[in-house]
Design a protein around this motif. Structure first.
Motif, PDB file in Angstrom:
ATOM      1  N   VAL A 121      24.764  24.112  31.842  1.00 34.02           N
ATOM      2  CA  VAL A 121      23.901  23.248  31.049  1.00 34.02           C
ATOM      3  C   VAL A 121      23.614  23.945  29.717  1.00 34.02           C
ATOM      4  O   VAL A 121      23.699  25.169  29.609  1.00 34.02           O
ATOM      5  CB  VAL A 121      22.565  22.920  31.761  1.00 34.02           C
ATOM      6  CG1 VAL A 121      22.798  22.058  32.991  1.00 34.02           C
ATOM      7  CG2 VAL A 121      21.808  24.195  32.132  1.00 34.02           C
ATOM      8  N   SER A 122      23.290  23.148  28.702  1.00 33.56           N
ATOM      9  CA  SER A 122      22.902  23.694  27.399  1.00 33.56           C
ATOM     10  C   SER A 122      22.037  22.667  26.694  1.00 33.56           C
ATOM     11  O   SER A 122      21.885  21.532  27.159  1.00 33.56           O
ATOM     12  CB  SER A 122      24.134  24.039  26.556  1.00 33.56           C
ATOM     13  OG  SER A 122      24.853  22.860  26.226  1.00 33.56           O
ATOM     14  N   LEU A 123      21.456  23.064  25.557  1.00 34.16           N
ATOM     15  CA  LEU A 123      20.570  22.185  24.803  1.00 34.16           C
ATOM     16  C   LEU A 123      21.155  21.888  23.437  1.00 34.16           C
ATOM     17  O   LEU A 123      21.689  22.778  22.772  1.00 34.16           O
ATOM     18  CB  LEU A 123      19.193  22.826  24.629  1.00 34.16           C
ATOM     19  CG  LEU A 123      18.150  21.899  24.001  1.00 34.16           C
ATOM     20  CD1 LEU A 123      17.686  20.850  24.986  1.00 34.16           C
ATOM     21  CD2 LEU A 123      16.959  22.692  23.471  1.00 34.16           C
ATOM     22  N   PRO A 152      16.893  11.852  20.577  1.00 33.06           N
ATOM     23  CA  PRO A 152      16.056  13.006  20.898  1.00 33.06           C
ATOM     24  C   PRO A 152      16.894  14.228  21.279  1.00 33.06           C
ATOM     25  O   PRO A 152      18.112  14.137  21.423  1.00 33.06           O
ATOM     26  CB  PRO A 152      15.251  12.500  22.114  1.00 33.06           C
ATOM     27  CG  PRO A 152      16.202  11.560  22.801  1.00 33.06           C
ATOM     28  CD  PRO A 152      16.950  10.872  21.693  1.00 33.06           C
ATOM     29  N   ASP A 153      16.212  15.375  21.454  1.00 36.19           N
ATOM     30  CA  ASP A 153      16.892  16.556  21.966  1.00 36.19           C
ATOM     31  C   ASP A 153      17.531  16.215  23.307  1.00 36.19           C
ATOM     32  O   ASP A 153      16.953  15.487  24.119  1.00 36.19           O
ATOM     33  CB  ASP A 153      15.898  17.706  22.188  1.00 36.19           C
ATOM     34  CG  ASP A 153      15.206  18.130  20.898  1.00 36.19           C
ATOM     35  OD1 ASP A 153      15.760  17.874  19.819  1.00 36.19           O
ATOM     36  OD2 ASP A 153      14.107  18.706  20.988  1.00 36.19           O
ATOM     37  N   ARG A 154      18.731  16.742  23.550  1.00 35.00           N
ATOM     38  CA  ARG A 154      19.418  16.394  24.794  1.00 35.00           C
ATOM     39  C   ARG A 154      19.872  17.637  25.550  1.00 35.00           C
ATOM     40  O   ARG A 154      20.211  18.655  24.958  1.00 35.00           O
ATOM     41  CB  ARG A 154      20.610  15.482  24.508  1.00 35.00           C
ATOM     42  CG  ARG A 154      21.660  16.081  23.587  1.00 35.00           C
ATOM     43  CD  ARG A 154      22.840  15.142  23.398  1.00 35.00           C
ATOM     44  NE  ARG A 154      23.848  15.690  22.500  1.00 35.00           N
ATOM     45  CZ  ARG A 154      25.051  15.165  22.316  1.00 35.00           C
ATOM     46  NH1 ARG A 154      25.410  14.083  22.976  1.00 35.00           N
ATOM     47  NH2 ARG A 154      25.906  15.716  21.486  1.00 35.00           N
ATOM     48  N   LEU A 155      19.857  17.529  26.846  1.00 35.74           N
ATOM     49  CA  LEU A 155      20.375  18.565  27.734  1.00 35.74           C
ATOM     50  C   LEU A 155      21.772  18.148  28.170  1.00 35.74           C
ATOM     51  O   LEU A 155      21.946  17.078  28.760  1.00 35.74           O
ATOM     52  CB  LEU A 155      19.453  18.751  28.933  1.00 35.74           C
ATOM     53  CG  LEU A 155      19.827  19.857  29.932  1.00 35.74           C
ATOM     54  CD1 LEU A 155      18.562  20.501  30.501  1.00 35.74           C
ATOM     55  CD2 LEU A 155      20.678  19.318  31.085  1.00 35.74           C
ATOM     56  N   LEU A 156      22.773  18.965  27.860  1.00 33.39           N
ATOM     57  CA  LEU A 156      24.147  18.700  28.276  1.00 33.39           C
ATOM     58  C   LEU A 156      24.408  19.333  29.634  1.00 33.39           C
ATOM     59  O   LEU A 156      23.934  20.435  29.920  1.00 33.39           O
ATOM     60  CB  LEU A 156      25.145  19.270  27.267  1.00 33.39           C
ATOM     61  CG  LEU A 156      25.510  18.373  26.072  1.00 33.39           C
ATOM     62  CD1 LEU A 156      24.366  18.356  25.070  1.00 33.39           C
ATOM     63  CD2 LEU A 156      26.788  18.856  25.405  1.00 33.39           C
ATOM     64  N   GLY A 180      31.305  26.793  30.045  1.00 35.59           N
ATOM     65  CA  GLY A 180      30.068  26.533  29.330  1.00 35.59           C
ATOM     66  C   GLY A 180      30.365  25.644  28.144  1.00 35.59           C
ATOM     67  O   GLY A 180      31.485  25.651  27.616  1.00 35.59           O
ATOM     68  N   ALA A 181      29.388  24.855  27.722  1.00 34.44           N
ATOM     69  CA  ALA A 181      29.587  23.957  26.583  1.00 34.44           C
ATOM     70  C   ALA A 181      28.294  23.856  25.793  1.00 34.44           C
ATOM     71  O   ALA A 181      27.197  23.921  26.355  1.00 34.44           O
ATOM     72  CB  ALA A 181      30.021  22.571  27.055  1.00 34.44           C
ATOM     73  N   ALA A 182      28.434  23.718  24.483  1.00 34.71           N
ATOM     74  CA  ALA A 182      27.287  23.518  23.602  1.00 34.71           C
ATOM     75  C   ALA A 182      27.687  22.591  22.474  1.00 34.71           C
ATOM     76  O   ALA A 182      28.813  22.686  21.950  1.00 34.71           O
ATOM     77  CB  ALA A 182      26.802  24.854  23.036  1.00 34.71           C
ATOM     78  N   ALA A 183      26.805  21.673  22.109  1.00 38.09           N
ATOM     79  CA  ALA A 183      27.095  20.710  21.044  1.00 38.09           C
ATOM     80  C   ALA A 183      26.183  20.964  19.860  1.00 38.09           C
ATOM     81  O   ALA A 183      25.010  21.329  20.021  1.00 38.09           O
ATOM     82  CB  ALA A 183      26.912  19.284  21.554  1.00 38.09           C
ATOM     83  N   TYR A 184      26.743  20.764  18.651  1.00 38.42           N
ATOM     84  CA  TYR A 184      25.938  20.917  17.449  1.00 38.42           C
ATOM     85  C   TYR A 184      26.570  20.100  16.328  1.00 38.42           C
ATOM     86  O   TYR A 184      27.745  20.285  15.986  1.00 38.42           O
ATOM     87  CB  TYR A 184      25.849  22.391  17.045  1.00 38.42           C
ATOM     88  CG  TYR A 184      24.903  22.636  15.892  1.00 38.42           C
ATOM     89  CD1 TYR A 184      23.533  22.467  16.055  1.00 38.42           C
ATOM     90  CD2 TYR A 184      25.376  23.047  14.651  1.00 38.42           C
ATOM     91  CE1 TYR A 184      22.652  22.701  15.010  1.00 38.42           C
ATOM     92  CE2 TYR A 184      24.503  23.281  13.591  1.00 38.42           C
ATOM     93  CZ  TYR A 184      23.139  23.115  13.783  1.00 38.42           C
ATOM     94  OH  TYR A 184      22.270  23.339  12.740  1.00 38.42           O
ATOM     95  N   ASN A 185      25.791  19.165  15.786  1.00 34.95           N
ATOM     96  CA  ASN A 185      26.236  18.335  14.659  1.00 34.95           C
ATOM     97  C   ASN A 185      27.595  17.693  14.910  1.00 34.95           C
ATOM     98  O   ASN A 185      28.482  17.692  14.048  1.00 34.95           O
ATOM     99  CB  ASN A 185      26.273  19.163  13.372  1.00 34.95           C
ATOM    100  CG  ASN A 185      24.878  19.460  12.844  1.00 34.95           C
ATOM    101  OD1 ASN A 185      23.915  18.773  13.183  1.00 34.95           O
ATOM    102  ND2 ASN A 185      24.761  20.487  12.025  1.00 34.95           N
TER     103      ASN A 185
END
Length: 531
Positions: free
Chosen positions: A367-369, A375-379, A429-434
């Protein structure tokens, strides 16, 4: 004489430590696990388990293709109210310590000017932390999830505590079980326990790291402290107590993998692979050694029985209350679980396999933020390796993270889900940004891992640039927005494979190896500039 660690093969037993201790000294009869384990002693969350279907491929679209977001829906844990009551009761007995206090008492040191190299032929990261040798090469504790204060607060500040990172590790070694003729029993003899406290099943711990300036010397330093995660229960003497984390589908060891963690506000969300999410509260971190002197065995409070208790953080063989003394596997700090979220869909992923079904409840592998959305999301995503009738490369979806604080109604995923585009799967692991999705793929111990970049195009995830080589055993991802860094941690340790060959490090000569663990970060600006 072997010590039975479980009473029922199909149950996770909460009072494991009471039994394990029995071979060294017999605890009071009232504190021994009863013959019939009550349902309430099993840990949450517990998703409904189904039979794996070989027809799961029917819902499969393609790598990067659309999946069904409805399969990710989370329901409140059935024991949430009871768990909250137990934590309140534990809170009345044990003193608390906030995040800033435990960091002030941080007892371990990491260094950034070091040459430990799990990267091999991969480019060096912008920064890496070399942990103390016993953490870097530990056979017992395996690093996984990663988060930090940039997730926790929009302004990236936690009081005066400064820049903080957290990583999770699971207890992956039980020599008594692994060397036992019948591993399913999880037996440790008294001699094994005395020789190696790794025989105890400790569950999961969280490591708090702080990069700071020493207030006395004015010198920059990196200090850290381990905190044991706990599960509360009432023992047969009606005493409130706690044990380490154990997942419901595994009666012994290697239950909660903690492959992903997110710190958001006061809460810490920990991935429970086949079940959902476990929730912890930074406001209920218990301190079993308030004076900082392990030898004094500090006084604790009294439970409903009115009996005074003390604590012992020197004895690493057990956890919880035993004979009016509190133990915590030797850890000063314990953070109890306060709630849970479980998958509403039936969990039909084949146990003991890296293959995944294409429908039904996913795996909560990481999981990541993402704070770049409103809104803010939890992946949440899956670690999967396609095999036979199970071609899934692993699904990923997201939740409005603020909705997880309610705990009174189902929380559906947001209106999208995708299979990861990696043909061979293996997302760690995964993280999203823009609008960019970063995914770590481990290639094992024999070569550096891959950090992939993807973007969404007409509902599909498509590759955006070439894979960037990164650490061997690359794990969960965490984005430090203020510093512009993408953090992770490597999981491998020396001695597990011939590929982990010597790589001398003059600062840490006791354990030098390509596979030593390091928290590390790449600059976002560097990542986005790569072809």
């Amino acid at each position: 004489m072997p010590i039975r660690r479980i009473r029922h093969a199909g149950l996770t037993v909460i009072a494991v430590a009471a039994i394990a201790f029995a071979g060294l000294a017999t605890p009071a009869a009232a504190d021994i696990l009863p013959p019939d384990v009550p349902e309430s002693w099993k840990q949450e969350p517990r998703a409904t388990e189904g039979i794996p279907s070989p027809l799961g491929s029917r819902a499969w679209t393609a790598p990067g293709g659309a999946a069904t977001p409805g399969e990710f829906t989370l329901s409140p844990g059935a024991m949430n109210a009871e768990t909250a009551t137990r934590v309140t009761r534990l809170d009345s007995v044990l003193p608390k310590s906030g995040v800033q206090n435990l960091l002030t008492a941080a007892n371990r040191t990491a260094v950034s000017s070091c040459v430990r190299d799990p990267f091999g032929t991969a480019p060096d990261p912008d920064i890496r932390y070399c942990l103390q040798n016993d953490d870097s090469i530990s056979r017992e504790w395996v690093p996984q999830g990663f988060t930090g204060v940039s997730d926790a607060q929009d302004d990236e500040l936690w009081g005066s505590a400064g820049n903080i990172q957290l990583y999770a590790s699971y207890d992956g070694w039980d020599p008594g079980r692994e060397n036992d003729p019948n591993p399913a029993t999880g037996d440790c003899t008294a001699a094994e326990l005395e020789a190696n406290d790794a025989c105890n099943q400790k569950g999961v711990r969280i490591t708090f790291l702080q990069n700071r300036v020493n207030p006395v010397t004015g010198v920059p330093e990196i200090k850290y402290r381990h905190v044991l995660l706990g599960w509360t229960y009432e023992n047969s003497a009606d005493h409130i107590s706690f044990d380490g984390l154990h997942a419901s589908e595994y009666p012994i060891q290697k239950g909660v993998h903690a492959g992903g963690i997110v710190w958001y506000g006061n809460y810490l969300y920990v991935a429970d692979t086949r079940n959902g999410l476990r929730v912890f509260d930074m406001r209920t971190i218990m301190d079993l050694d308030p004076d900082g002197d392990p030898g004094t065995h500090d006084a604790m409070g009294a439970d409903t029985d009115g009996v005074k208790t003390t604590a012992n953080v020197e004895d690493k063989t057990k956890a919880g209350r035993h004979n009016n003394v509190w133990y915590s596997f030797g850890y000063r700090y314990v953070m109890p679980q306060v709630a849970a979220w479980k998958f509403k869909s039936t969990q039909s992923n084949p146990a003991g396999s890296y293959a995944c079904v294409a429908t039904g409840a996913p795996k909560a592998s990481y999981v990541s933020l993402d704070r770049s959305t409103v809104p803010d999301r939890l992946l949440m995503g899956e670690y999967c390796r396609p095999a036979g009738d199970h071609p899934s490369t692993g699904r990923i979806a997201s939740y409005p993270v603020a909705d997880l604080e309610g705990r009174s109604a189902d929380v559906p995923a947001e209106g999208w889900a995708n299979y990861l585009p990696m043909t061979n799967g293996g997302g760690q692991g995964a993280a999203a940004y823009n609008g960019t999705l970063f995914v770590n793929e481990s290639k094992g111990t024999d070569e550096p891992g891959n950090l992939w970049r993807y973007r969404w195009n007409n509902g599909a995830l498509v590759q955006n640039g070439q894979a960037i080589k990164t650490a061997r055993g690359a794990e969960d991802l965490y984005l430090d927005r203020g510093m512009g860094r993408l953090w992770s941690i490597s999981e491998h340790r020396p001695g597990v494979a011939a590929d982990c060959t010597a790589n001398p490090d003059p600062l840490h000569p006791a354990g030098t190896d390509y596979c030593q663990r390091v928290p590390y970060a790449h600059k976002l600006s560097w990542l986005t500039a790569q072809p």
